[in-house]
Design a protein around this motif. Structure first.
Motif, short mmCIF file in Angstrom:
data_model
loop_
_atom_site.label_atom_id
_atom_site.label_comp_id
_atom_site.label_asym_id
_atom_site.label_seq_id
_atom_site.Cartn_x
_atom_site.Cartn_y
_atom_site.Cartn_z
N ASN A 1 26.40 44.54 40.85
CA ASN A 1 27.81 44.65 41.21
C ASN A 1 28.67 43.98 40.15
N ILE A 2 29.54 44.76 39.54
CA ILE A 2 30.41 44.25 38.46
C ILE A 2 31.85 44.52 38.86
N HIS A 3 32.64 43.44 38.98
CA HIS A 3 34.06 43.57 39.28
C HIS A 3 34.83 42.73 38.27
N ASN A 4 35.39 43.40 37.27
CA ASN A 4 36.06 42.72 36.16
C ASN A 4 35.07 41.76 35.50
N GLU A 5 35.27 40.44 35.63
CA GLU A 5 34.37 39.46 35.01
C GLU A 5 33.34 38.92 35.99
N GLU A 6 33.39 39.34 37.23
CA GLU A 6 32.42 38.87 38.23
C GLU A 6 31.21 39.79 38.24
N VAL A 7 30.02 39.21 38.10
CA VAL A 7 28.76 39.96 38.09
C VAL A 7 27.84 39.35 39.14
N VAL A 8 27.33 40.20 40.03
CA VAL A 8 26.40 39.76 41.07
C VAL A 8 25.19 40.68 41.05
N VAL A 9 24.01 40.08 40.95
CA VAL A 9 22.75 40.83 41.02
C VAL A 9 22.10 40.51 42.36
N GLY A 10 21.69 41.53 43.08
CA GLY A 10 21.09 41.32 44.39
C GLY A 10 20.03 42.35 44.71
N ILE A 11 19.38 42.16 45.85
CA ILE A 11 18.37 43.09 46.36
C ILE A 11 18.80 43.51 47.76
N ALA A 12 18.88 44.80 47.99
CA ALA A 12 19.38 45.33 49.26
C ALA A 12 18.44 44.98 50.41
N LEU A 13 19.02 44.64 51.56
CA LEU A 13 18.26 44.34 52.77
C LEU A 13 18.44 45.41 53.84
#
Length: 549
Positions: free
Chosen positions: A309-321
């Motif tokens: 997930n990339i929103h402007n400068e925010e980056v989040v890496v995750g695993i779907a549950l």
């Protein structure tokens, strides 16, 4: 624990090590040729000659011809050792929620789980910490659509100017992330869904296909376990997707076959200052993940979905549950404009139903709003109605489905809800007898038209004001025809007062949820009522009645 190249070992006496590690740290070990490298202490551990054949085949599959090379601490940090020991760990859960109802979702998390949720800069997402012993509670939340466990997040990620450098950096990032805790939570999550009999069978082809995917996912989760039992394995032991029973004896007798984990990477990007596209980011990051774990890429029948997930400068890496949105929980008979159950829950929380409240949905459609209310806010009574026979039948079928579902589980099958067919501009209800009116009004696109809304909205608002209790009654109304609604509200002669507006996204349409308060003005005695009664003999009024009958 992360694939065929990993092995779960119990602590052994320190005299067998060439370098003595601590007593409880050498749990996650990496097989590399004839030796085992501890990711925490890096000692050289002789491999026992009595190791199970499945372990040796795992070594061959990973191609262990190279000399032992310790893995960098960034790939599996020491703080993650708790995840592999079966102990309770705390992780961050991300959840997608209906846009505009982020605060409502945060309130529910605080109320039901006791965690403080953080609202993301990207609208429609919240994050909150939770321990693994409470993981099942996140699936009981009514306001969230999809859930994922956070691997890592960057608040201010500095992207390179050129596309090539940025994509190369994303590739390098994949091997540096702390994956262990997130994968342990994913495995535990699969076991929880298994115990609940998640998606057992189904009515249509889509449901059957989802069940098959669930079966493959649970079966693949077994491949991550070792033959020797451990506390962590006790939590994650599961059988095949078609069998809900999880007998440990059957699991011990039938050794799991070696099978590659299937995965895909989904990139959700927002912002106009990126030099790359979502597909390019997913492609390059996914390729690096595949190389790191030796998983197999599969866009449809995947076991693990990695989220970028990339929103402007925010980056989040995750695993779907979640394999599908949690809003698909109440409705089995859909209509052309069926609302998400999560959005219905947000609307209901906005009006805060109290015990013994009479709640009315005069345009119920498939009954999504009163059904969600009858399940979650069951101390109130709901009346659902519509002027369309098919809509009333859909509502009845959805109510029967929920009642049968509850009856099969052994709980009380009754719901505090009734269904009526009526003319919404002439409701068969006494004046001042309803506490809350809540409904999804026609947008004028799939149902009705913008032109008809100019006559429909004023008539609806007046009839709602008639049946609603003066001084205490409330109305929560969803519409995308904001201009028409605002104009109609000004023609009510002070019967309604607008308290709050929530801007929401409904199927890509920018809509609004209006919270109205019924004033103490008596219906039929306002200046607007006098003007309406004087002008009721005009042809326009007759046309309106004819259209709405």
């Amino acid at each position: 624990m992360l694939g065929d190249q990993y092995l779960q070992l119990q602590p052994v006496p320190s005299k067998t090590f060439s370098m003595a590690p601590s007593a409880d740290c050498h749990r996650l070990l990496h097989i590399n040729g004839p030796t085992v490298i501890c990711h925490i202490c890096y000692p050289v551990i002789p491999v026992s000659t009595t190791r199970q054949p499945t372990d040796m085949s795992s070594q061959e599959d990973t191609g262990a011809e190279q000399d032992p090379v310790p893995v960098e601490p960034s790939s599996v940090p020491s703080s993650e050792s708790d995840a592999t020991s079966g102990e309770i760990i705390t992780v961050t859960i991300g959840a997608t929620v209906p846009t505009g109802f982020e605060n409502t979702a945060a309130e529910e998390v605080k109320e039901k789980i006791g965690a403080d949720a953080r609202i993301s800069k990207d609208r429609g997402r919240i994050y909150f910490p939770i321990s693994t012993d409470k993981l099942y509670q996140v699936h009981l939340l009514r306001s969230v659509d999809n859930l994922f466990v956070v691997v890592t997040e960057f608040d201010h990620y500095q992207f390179k100017e050129s596309k090539e450098e940025t994509l190369l950096e994303l590739q390098q990032l994949a091997s540096q992330l702390p994956w262990t805790n997130a994968l342990e939570v994913w495995k535990l999550n699969g076991t929880l869904k298994k115990k609940k009999g998640h998606r057992k069978g189904g009515n249509g082809p889509k449901e059957k296909r989802n069940s098959d995917v669930m079966g493959e996912r649970v079966a693949d989760a077994e491949q991550l376990q070792q033959p020797e039992a451990s506390p962590a394995e006790g939590l994650t032991k599961a059988g095949s997707g078609s069998d809900v029973e999880t007998s440990t004896q059957d699991s011990d007798e039938a050794a799991p076959e070696n099978k590659l984990i299937k995965f895909r990477v989904t990139c959700n990007r927002a912002g106009d200052k990126h030099s790359f596209s979502s597909n390019e980011a997913a492609r390059d990051f996914g390729g690096a993940v595949q190389e790191f774990f030796q998983w197999k890429a599969d866009m449809t029948k995947f076991d693990i979905e990695v989220l970028l997930n990339i929103h402007n400068e925010e980056v989040v890496v995750g695993i779907a549950l979640t394999e599908e949105s949690l809003h698909r929980r109440n409705i089995t008979h859909f209509g052309p404009t069926t609302l998400r159950s999560t959005l219905c829950y947000g609307m209901l929380r906005l009006c805060r139903p109290q015990e013994s409240d009479i709640i009315l949905d005069p345009m119920c459609g498939t009954g999504a709003i009163p059904l969600e209310g009858a399940i979650e806010f069951y101390r109130s009574f709901y009346i659902a109605g519509d002027n369309n026979d098919m809509a009333v039948n859909r509502t009845l079928n959805n109510i029967c489905h929920i009642q049968k579902q509850r009856g099969d589980k052994g709980s009380a099958s009754g719901l505090p809800i009734d269904t009526v067919r009526w003319d919404l501009c002439s409701l068969p209800i006494r004046s001042s007898s309803v506490d809350i009116v809540i409904t999804d009004m026609p947008f004028g696109k799939r149902m009705g038209s913008r032109k008809k809304n100019w006559d429909l909205y004023p008539s609806c608002l007046r009839e709602m004001a008639r049946v609603c209790r003066p001084g205490s009654g409330k109305a929560v109304l969803l519409t995308q025809d904001k201009k028409c609604f605002t104009k109609a509200l000004t023609r009510m002669g002070g019967l309604w007062r607008r308290l709050h507006t929530v801007w929401v996204n409904v199927g890509g349409l920018h809509a609004a949820v209006y919270l109205l308060k019924r004033t103490t003005e008596m219906f039929g005695q306002t200046p607007e009522d006098v003007r309406e009664s004087q002008g009721s003999v005009h042809p326009e009024g007759n046309t309106e009645d004819k259209e709405l009958s």
